[in-house]
Design an enzyme around this catalytic site. Sequence first.
Site, PDB file in Angstrom:
ATOM      1  N   GLU A   1      39.903  38.544  51.727  1.00 25.72           N
ATOM      2  CA  GLU A   1      38.580  38.882  51.222  1.00 25.72           C
ATOM      3  C   GLU A   1      38.032  39.817  52.304  1.00 25.72           C
ATOM      4  O   GLU A   1      38.361  39.593  53.595  1.00 25.72           O
ATOM      5  CB  GLU A   1      37.409  37.981  50.799  1.00 25.72           C
ATOM      6  CG  GLU A   1      38.108  37.109  49.733  1.00 25.72           C
ATOM      7  CD  GLU A   1      36.988  36.165  48.872  1.00 25.72           C
ATOM      8  OE1 GLU A   1      35.689  36.646  49.210  1.00 25.72           O
ATOM      9  OE2 GLU A   1      37.350  35.199  48.285  1.00 25.72           O
TER      10      GLU A   1
ATOM     11  N   THR B   1      38.606  37.927  46.162  1.00 29.56           N
ATOM     12  CA  THR B   1      40.124  38.453  46.636  1.00 29.56           C
ATOM     13  C   THR B   1      40.365  39.751  46.259  1.00 29.56           C
ATOM     14  O   THR B   1      40.134  40.025  45.154  1.00 29.56           O
ATOM     15  CB  THR B   1      41.003  37.186  45.904  1.00 29.56           C
ATOM     16  OG1 THR B   1      40.715  35.982  46.173  1.00 29.56           O
ATOM     17  CG2 THR B   1      42.382  37.418  46.436  1.00 29.56           C
TER      18      THR B   1
ATOM     19  N   HIS C   1      42.905  40.826  41.097  1.00 34.41           N
ATOM     20  CA  HIS C   1      42.954  39.235  41.251  1.00 34.41           C
ATOM     21  C   HIS C   1      42.456  38.456  40.010  1.00 34.41           C
ATOM     22  O   HIS C   1      42.993  37.611  39.334  1.00 34.41           O
ATOM     23  CB  HIS C   1      42.126  39.050  42.438  1.00 34.41           C
ATOM     24  CG  HIS C   1      41.939  37.499  42.446  1.00 34.41           C
ATOM     25  ND1 HIS C   1      42.657  36.666  43.194  1.00 34.41           N
ATOM     26  CD2 HIS C   1      40.842  36.824  42.433  1.00 34.41           C
ATOM     27  CE1 HIS C   1      42.338  35.322  43.115  1.00 34.41           C
ATOM     28  NE2 HIS C   1      41.093  35.415  42.814  1.00 34.41           N
TER      29      HIS C   1
ATOM     30  N   GLN D   1      40.360  22.910  42.653  1.00 30.16           N
ATOM     31  CA  GLN D   1      39.533  23.933  41.613  1.00 30.16           C
ATOM     32  C   GLN D   1      39.839  23.799  40.362  1.00 30.16           C
ATOM     33  O   GLN D   1      38.949  23.955  39.515  1.00 30.16           O
ATOM     34  CB  GLN D   1      40.086  25.471  42.272  1.00 30.16           C
ATOM     35  CG  GLN D   1      39.111  26.663  41.547  1.00 30.16           C
ATOM     36  CD  GLN D   1      39.729  27.861  42.179  1.00 30.16           C
ATOM     37  OE1 GLN D   1      40.625  27.951  43.081  1.00 30.16           O
ATOM     38  NE2 GLN D   1      39.219  29.072  41.723  1.00 30.16           N
TER      39      GLN D   1
ATOM     40  N   ARG E   1      43.826  31.098  31.629  1.00 32.26           N
ATOM     41  CA  ARG E   1      43.811  31.548  30.391  1.00 32.26           C
ATOM     42  C   ARG E   1      44.714  32.485  29.937  1.00 32.26           C
ATOM     43  O   ARG E   1      44.295  33.677  29.623  1.00 32.26           O
ATOM     44  CB  ARG E   1      42.173  31.941  30.139  1.00 32.26           C
ATOM     45  CG  ARG E   1      41.198  30.908  30.492  1.00 32.26           C
ATOM     46  CD  ARG E   1      39.663  31.501  30.185  1.00 32.26           C
ATOM     47  NE  ARG E   1      39.609  32.747  31.155  1.00 32.26           N
ATOM     48  CZ  ARG E   1      39.320  32.739  32.328  1.00 32.26           C
ATOM     49  NH1 ARG E   1      39.029  31.641  33.082  1.00 32.26           N
ATOM     50  NH2 ARG E   1      39.188  33.744  33.065  1.00 32.26           N
TER      51      ARG E   1
ATOM     52  N   ASP F   1      29.806  34.311  47.069  1.00 28.08           N
ATOM     53  CA  ASP F   1      31.295  35.145  46.971  1.00 28.08           C
ATOM     54  C   ASP F   1      31.227  35.677  45.823  1.00 28.08           C
ATOM     55  O   ASP F   1      30.898  35.068  44.803  1.00 28.08           O
ATOM     56  CB  ASP F   1      32.094  33.979  47.096  1.00 28.08           C
ATOM     57  CG  ASP F   1      33.490  34.408  47.461  1.00 28.08           C
ATOM     58  OD1 ASP F   1      33.694  35.608  47.850  1.00 28.08           O
ATOM     59  OD2 ASP F   1      34.689  33.825  47.344  1.00 28.08           O
TER      60      ASP F   1
HETATM   61 MN    MN Z   1      36.841  33.729  47.082  1.00 31.29          MN
END
Ligand code: MN
Length: 442
Positions: A212, A370, A145, A251, A154, A138
């Site tokens: 995606e 994305t 995105h 995540q 961040r 990926d």
């Molecule tokens: Mn992805």
Amino acid sequence: MTALDATHDPALRSWIESANLPDSDFPIQNLPYGRFRRQQSDEPWRIGVAIGHHVLDLKWAATQCRWDRDVDGLLAPLAQGDLNAFMALGAPARRRMRSALSVALAEGSGQRALLERCLVAQSAVDMALPCEIGDYTDFFTGIHHATTVGKLFRPDNPLLPNYHWVPIGYHGRASSIVVSGAPVVRPNGQYKLPDQDVPAFGPSRRLDYELELGVLVGAGNAQGQPRTMAQAEEDWFGIVLLNDWSARDVQAWEYQPLGPFLAKSFASTISPWVVTREALEPFRCAFERPAGAPAPLPYLDSPENRARGQVDITLEVLLQTAGMRERGQPPQRVSQSNYRDAYWTVAQMLAHHTVNGCNLRPGDLLGTGTLSGPLADQGGSLLELSAGGKQALELPGGETRTFLQDGDRVVLRAHCTRAGARSIGFGLCDGTVVPAIAWPPA
Ligand code: MN
């Protein structure tokens, strides 16, 4: 690069009337490949081509109809249900087959009488993954995105300096890729709440989708033999829609230092019909960089890529909650974007992936990352549309969402439109979230 040919002629019509409807995803100019079988049968999966509301069964077509001898040879792997073997034959085979199918399915075709018996209604078949997917990578080519999500994670440093130079990616999980329609079980996992010192375990509370595209590799390359940009451009088979389901809480806790792991490996959904590179030919467009962006390094650059490396594909996400379904409300569009805004092209993803000698194999899947648009309401994930869970999205019927709830259905759609070309579509990439498995499992 492929030129436009007779198969792209917008005036071309099929003897299958539903293919001529102006809103059909599958006119004769598209001809995508998929793997199907008749519902309630246990026959082996077979390869077909979507045409209007039907599927042309290539196993039957290979035996019931007369074809030129070279086409017979190309049909052999398809008749055996092995799309990977056909992918391995490369671009000339793909173009020859496309031309033969176009002639056979066009109005006035002498093959009509025999091929009519090789059609099945799409409503009467189940679809499988279109091919065996050995590996899945990926990428992160959606710069809008990357910037928006980077800001959330961040605030002072949204886009890391390598972004402008390296097509960033990570190795995903091929075993858990499922085809459109398969339910998606909410994952259990570890996450750390901001006011807690230690992580919690349980069903993800921040389940999300990612809009995606997935590129399927054609013939691939031997280990130690990198692809040039020109070779990379020839060697992608086609594109599917890809929903890279993501557990944002898992995540956020696990992603440093080695990147996503269990937050994404539980399921990824793809659409069943592979729209070939050749079908996308009329929709190619220039690869344009935002002002001030550096030129790609030479191994990621070519005149062809600059002139027409991108593809103009309009993308949409629709959401339908269980409540909307009960009230008879159709899925509601929550965002729209376009693939041409991606920071790296398909050829650049392939060339970069192989530059260290890594071999890609037929049917390997490369996710684009994305694909969000430049505007706030064009986010390709709920993470973006809800500003990190801070602004709930309003849905018809008064419901709101920051992240997905059980029963929510996410539908991805895409189409290509250009003046002077017949519009084509990708079908649906559809998945519904079902409750997490109780822990410990029974
Ligand atoms: Mn992805």
